[in-house]
Design an enzyme around this catalytic site. Sequence first.
Site, PDB file in Angstrom:
ATOM      1  N   GLU A  38       2.983  -2.478   0.583  1.00  0.00           N
ATOM      2  CA  GLU A  38       1.926  -1.537   0.913  1.00  0.00           C
ATOM      3  C   GLU A  38       2.348  -0.178   0.944  1.00  0.00           C
ATOM      4  O   GLU A  38       3.402   0.354   1.340  1.00  0.00           O
ATOM      5  CB  GLU A  38       1.506  -1.739   2.545  1.00  0.00           C
ATOM      6  CG  GLU A  38       0.275  -1.005   3.243  1.00  0.00           C
ATOM      7  CD  GLU A  38       0.398  -1.613   4.631  1.00  0.00           C
ATOM      8  OE1 GLU A  38       1.315  -2.448   5.228  1.00  0.00           O
ATOM      9  OE2 GLU A  38      -0.598  -1.430   5.375  1.00  0.00           O
ATOM     10  N   LYS A 108      -7.834  -2.896   2.667  1.00  0.00           N
ATOM     11  CA  LYS A 108      -7.227  -3.371   3.971  1.00  0.00           C
ATOM     12  C   LYS A 108      -8.406  -3.612   4.850  1.00  0.00           C
ATOM     13  O   LYS A 108      -9.037  -2.790   5.584  1.00  0.00           O
ATOM     14  CB  LYS A 108      -6.377  -2.775   4.544  1.00  0.00           C
ATOM     15  CG  LYS A 108      -5.558  -3.561   5.767  1.00  0.00           C
ATOM     16  CD  LYS A 108      -4.248  -2.829   6.046  1.00  0.00           C
ATOM     17  CE  LYS A 108      -3.054  -3.283   6.969  1.00  0.00           C
ATOM     18  NZ  LYS A 108      -2.055  -2.512   7.222  1.00  0.00           N
ATOM     19  N   CYS A 141      -0.739  -6.543   4.273  1.00  0.00           N
ATOM     20  CA  CYS A 141       0.124  -6.540   5.558  1.00  0.00           C
ATOM     21  C   CYS A 141      -0.647  -7.370   6.856  1.00  0.00           C
ATOM     22  O   CYS A 141      -0.688  -8.552   6.781  1.00  0.00           O
ATOM     23  CB  CYS A 141       0.518  -5.167   5.904  1.00  0.00           C
ATOM     24  SG  CYS A 141       1.838  -5.241   7.032  1.00  0.00           S
TER      25      CYS A 141
HETATM   26  C1  ACM Z   1       0.999  -3.167   8.855  1.00  0.00           C
HETATM   27  O1  ACM Z   1       0.028  -3.803   8.883  1.00  0.00           O
HETATM   28  N1  ACM Z   1       1.409  -2.193   8.118  1.00  0.00           N
HETATM   29  C2  ACM Z   1       1.814  -3.624  10.208  1.00  0.00           C
END
Ligand code: ACM
Length: 260
Positions: A38, A108, A141
């Site tokens: 990420e 995300k 993530c």
């Molecule tokens: C995260 O979602 N970077 C912990």
Amino acid sequence: MKIGYIQSAPVFGEKQQNFGQIRSLTEGVKADLLVLPELFATGYSFTSKEEAEALSETTEGETARFLKELSVKTSATIVGGFIERENDRIYNALLIVSEGKVIDTYRKIHLFNKEKLWFSPGDKQLKVYDINGVKVGAMICFDWIFPEVCRTLALQGMQVLAHPSNLVMPYCQKAMVTRCLENRIFAVTANRIGTEHRGEDHFTFTGASQITATDGTILSSAPTDQPAIAIIEIDEKQADNKWINYYNNVIEDRRTEFYF
Ligand code: ACM
């Protein structure tokens, strides 16, 4: 199919240096699917929305150009994180790039911690891509803590999950064993290493990037404190078998009438 992760140590704000790390790690490497962390080009710990905006890009930006170059050099489809800008919004997103072309972005949908201050939550549906006949899905993530994400992708036929990460809690690598087992999928979690101390925040990223198989076996696990690359040959068709014994199928046996 040959799938792999690249585990790097991004330096905040230093895109060219961060591209350079990936270039060195991928010297002579060929694969089918390579997953990067990420936000691998920018770093993670922003101190203001303006700072994140200043590092954001469109799908025509320098990170997309770098990933196009990497996809040609490695012959792999590349999945890696970036800050996507569209109109007046920025997203914690990833690029999917194949044969020198951007295929799509994913934004995300579950923002972690102060990400909620900088980024707009993802607004695109979870989607599975046909990459040379292999069904590849993606999440970023902290999406891992919502089992619905992997399940939604598995219900669309996903065989391999690409999972760019900047993990700071110690749970995800273990949880991915369950995510893979409960959906009978492969997963590539590409994490970063190093620390960032910016403003009031001090993050240590946990490394230990991982490739996990459909039965929960960990096929590769990177160190917690060193850059790393691993490529593993898998038979992605194993992910089409949802039976765990003669009587139990993890998809067909669901009792959706009892779930909210
Ligand atoms: C995260 O979602 N970077 C912990």
